[in-house]
Design a protein around this motif. Sequence first.
Motif, short mmCIF file in Angstrom:
data_model
loop_
_atom_site.label_atom_id
_atom_site.label_comp_id
_atom_site.label_asym_id
_atom_site.label_seq_id
_atom_site.Cartn_x
_atom_site.Cartn_y
_atom_site.Cartn_z
N THR A 60 -21.74 0.36 48.60
CA THR A 60 -21.83 -1.08 48.82
C THR A 60 -22.89 -1.34 49.89
OG1 THR A 60 -20.58 -3.06 49.36
CG2 THR A 60 -19.91 -1.08 50.47
N ALA A 61 -23.72 -2.32 49.69
CA ALA A 61 -24.77 -2.66 50.64
C ALA A 61 -24.21 -3.59 51.72
CB ALA A 61 -25.94 -3.33 49.93
N ARG A 62 -24.53 -3.28 52.98
CA ARG A 62 -24.08 -4.11 54.10
C ARG A 62 -25.23 -4.32 55.07
NH1 ARG A 62 -18.49 -1.05 55.81
NH2 ARG A 62 -17.41 -1.26 53.81
N PRO A 63 -25.37 -5.54 55.59
CA PRO A 63 -26.39 -5.78 56.62
C PRO A 63 -26.01 -5.05 57.91
CG PRO A 63 -25.35 -7.84 55.91
CD PRO A 63 -24.66 -6.74 55.22
N VAL A 64 -27.02 -4.53 58.59
CA VAL A 64 -26.82 -3.81 59.85
C VAL A 64 -27.58 -4.53 60.96
CG1 VAL A 64 -27.18 -1.62 61.07
CG2 VAL A 64 -26.55 -1.60 58.64
N ILE A 65 -26.88 -4.77 62.07
CA ILE A 65 -27.47 -5.41 63.25
C ILE A 65 -27.26 -4.51 64.46
CG2 ILE A 65 -27.13 -7.74 62.35
CD1 ILE A 65 -24.72 -7.96 64.34
N ALA A 66 -27.99 -4.78 65.53
CA ALA A 66 -27.77 -4.10 66.81
C ALA A 66 -26.93 -5.02 67.68
CB ALA A 66 -29.09 -3.79 67.49
N GLN A 88 -36.63 -10.54 58.58
CA GLN A 88 -35.32 -10.69 57.96
C GLN A 88 -34.26 -10.89 59.04
OE1 GLN A 88 -34.39 -10.75 54.55
NE2 GLN A 88 -36.59 -11.14 54.46
N TRP A 89 -33.37 -11.85 58.81
CA TRP A 89 -32.28 -12.18 59.73
C TRP A 89 -30.98 -12.23 58.94
CZ3 TRP A 89 -32.68 -13.80 65.02
CH2 TRP A 89 -33.98 -13.72 65.54
N VAL A 90 -29.87 -12.26 59.67
CA VAL A 90 -28.56 -12.41 59.03
C VAL A 90 -27.74 -13.44 59.81
CG1 VAL A 90 -27.54 -10.43 60.27
CG2 VAL A 90 -26.54 -11.17 58.11
N ARG A 91 -27.06 -14.30 59.06
CA ARG A 91 -26.16 -15.31 59.63
C ARG A 91 -24.76 -14.94 59.14
NH1 ARG A 91 -28.31 -19.43 57.37
NH2 ARG A 91 -29.63 -20.01 59.11
N LEU A 108 -31.96 -8.74 61.36
CA LEU A 108 -31.45 -7.70 60.46
C LEU A 108 -32.24 -6.43 60.72
CD1 LEU A 108 -29.68 -6.97 57.94
CD2 LEU A 108 -31.67 -7.61 56.57
N LEU A 109 -31.55 -5.35 61.10
CA LEU A 109 -32.23 -4.07 61.31
C LEU A 109 -32.58 -3.42 59.98
CD1 LEU A 109 -30.20 -2.38 64.19
CD2 LEU A 109 -32.39 -3.55 64.33
N ARG A 110 -31.60 -3.42 59.09
CA ARG A 110 -31.76 -2.79 57.78
C ARG A 110 -30.52 -3.07 56.96
NH1 ARG A 110 -28.44 1.68 58.01
NH2 ARG A 110 -27.92 2.33 60.11
N MET A 111 -30.55 -2.68 55.72
CA MET A 111 -29.35 -2.70 54.89
C MET A 111 -28.78 -1.29 54.90
SD MET A 111 -28.83 -5.78 53.92
CE MET A 111 -27.60 -5.64 52.64
N GLY A 112 -27.48 -1.19 55.14
CA GLY A 112 -26.80 0.10 55.10
C GLY A 112 -26.08 0.24 53.78
N TYR A 113 -25.93 1.46 53.33
CA TYR A 113 -25.24 1.70 52.06
C TYR A 113 -24.05 2.59 52.36
CZ TYR A 113 -29.23 -0.58 50.18
OH TYR A 113 -30.18 -1.53 49.93
#
Length: 172
Positions: free
Chosen positions: A112-118, A69-72, A90-95
């Motif tokens: 609310t769900a938010r994508p989490v990256i390092a 999984q990736w995020v743009r 994408l590390l995980r989805m944060g809530y």
Amino acid sequence: MKSPLIALLASLSLCCTLAHADDQPIFGLHEQVLLPELDLALPAKLDTGAETASLSARNIETFEKDGAQWVRFQLAVGEHAEPRTLVRPLLRMGYIKRRAGDIAAGDEAAYTARPVIAMPVCLGDSRQRIEVNLTDRSHFDYPLLIGARALKDFDALIDPGRRFTSGRPDCA
């Protein structure tokens, strides 16, 4: 006999705690940070009341690439800045718990769900790889919020009465 021993141990404990505090950097409520991968300096709010860090982003989309999984997303930093599109794993989805004022009548979603990256972040003379969630913060004064979890990584003390104490970040 026990009372003097307890007093001595308490004094030693306080002494060691104060000595450790002298070694820790003290940052203000607002500081300049550097995102070294992007060579981008920006103002950040250091918020011990927030658990996680948040970076201002727009047009956020998750996708799969090579089975991962990736995020743009586009950085939402500076109203006159050229939009920069970034792609990160994408590390995980944060809530994130929503504030009462953000919940419309009849809306039952408390999170609310938010994508989490390092992302590496330079604060003062310390560079840490921290987790940041992506959300549109363009209506806030500070495009980056650094929460308690990341502040622990920086091993810093926060003085909310101070601002921009560390100067330009330098963690070369």
